[in-house]
Design a protein around this motif. Sequence first.
Motif, PDB file in Angstrom:
ATOM      1  N   GLN A  60       0.846  -1.194   0.000  1.00 21.65           N
ATOM      2  CA  GLN A  60       0.000   0.000   0.000  1.00 21.65           C
ATOM      3  C   GLN A  60       0.882   1.244   0.000  1.00 21.65           C
ATOM      4  O   GLN A  60       1.644   1.465   0.941  1.00 21.65           O
ATOM      5  CB  GLN A  60      -0.919   0.007   1.228  1.00 21.65           C
ATOM      6  N   GLU A  61       0.769   2.039  -1.048  1.00 26.55           N
ATOM      7  CA  GLU A  61       1.648   3.200  -1.191  1.00 26.55           C
ATOM      8  C   GLU A  61       1.571   4.145   0.008  1.00 26.55           C
ATOM      9  O   GLU A  61       2.602   4.635   0.488  1.00 26.55           O
ATOM     10  CB  GLU A  61       1.304   3.971  -2.469  1.00 26.55           C
ATOM     11  N   ALA A  62       0.373   4.398   0.511  1.00 27.54           N
ATOM     12  CA  ALA A  62       0.226   5.315   1.648  1.00 27.54           C
ATOM     13  C   ALA A  62       0.963   4.794   2.874  1.00 27.54           C
ATOM     14  O   ALA A  62       1.594   5.565   3.604  1.00 27.54           O
ATOM     15  CB  ALA A  62      -1.248   5.533   1.968  1.00 27.54           C
ATOM     16  N   GLN A  65       4.783   5.299   2.321  1.00 28.50           N
ATOM     17  CA  GLN A  65       5.225   6.679   2.463  1.00 28.50           C
ATOM     18  C   GLN A  65       5.072   7.172   3.905  1.00 28.50           C
ATOM     19  O   GLN A  65       5.991   7.741   4.466  1.00 28.50           O
ATOM     20  CB  GLN A  65       4.457   7.586   1.517  1.00 28.50           C
ATOM     21  N   GLY A  66       3.923   6.934   4.489  1.00 26.26           N
ATOM     22  CA  GLY A  66       3.654   7.443   5.831  1.00 26.26           C
ATOM     23  C   GLY A  66       4.408   6.711   6.914  1.00 26.26           C
ATOM     24  O   GLY A  66       5.065   7.313   7.755  1.00 26.26           O
ATOM     25  N   GLY A  67       4.319   5.396   6.907  1.00 25.14           N
ATOM     26  CA  GLY A  67       4.949   4.611   7.956  1.00 25.14           C
ATOM     27  C   GLY A  67       6.454   4.700   7.938  1.00 25.14           C
ATOM     28  O   GLY A  67       7.089   4.906   8.979  1.00 25.14           O
ATOM     29  N   LEU A  68       7.037   4.574   6.790  1.00 24.60           N
ATOM     30  CA  LEU A  68       8.497   4.640   6.706  1.00 24.60           C
ATOM     31  C   LEU A  68       9.010   6.035   6.967  1.00 24.60           C
ATOM     32  O   LEU A  68      10.045   6.214   7.603  1.00 24.60           O
ATOM     33  CB  LEU A  68       8.975   4.115   5.362  1.00 24.60           C
ATOM     34  N   GLY A  69       8.270   7.031   6.500  1.00 31.41           N
ATOM     35  CA  GLY A  69       8.665   8.417   6.779  1.00 31.41           C
ATOM     36  C   GLY A  69       8.683   8.695   8.280  1.00 31.41           C
ATOM     37  O   GLY A  69       9.597   9.314   8.801  1.00 31.41           O
ATOM     38  N   ALA A  70       7.668   8.175   8.989  1.00 31.51           N
ATOM     39  CA  ALA A  70       7.598   8.353  10.434  1.00 31.51           C
ATOM     40  C   ALA A  70       8.756   7.642  11.118  1.00 31.51           C
ATOM     41  O   ALA A  70       9.357   8.177  12.060  1.00 31.51           O
ATOM     42  CB  ALA A  70       6.264   7.824  10.969  1.00 31.51           C
TER      43      ALA A  70
END
Length: 76
Positions: A60-62, A65-70
Amino acid sequence: MQIKGNVFIVTGGASGLGEGTARMLAEAGAKVVIADMQADKGEAVAREVGGRFVKCDVSQEADGQGGLGAGLKRGA
């Protein structure tokens, strides 16, 4: 490749080959972000290797992006 001191994101790092990779990188001095759907196991492995865990479904792209960025912002 310089491992010591660099941040590595290991998808599937809560078990199997991913877990082995996370442990090997941590032993070599890397900062490790474990991205996996298995929260309990992923958090345990992250504690053991001194890394971070993010619950993440890499299909899942979101999440990616979100989880790894955090995880990276918290400083592996």
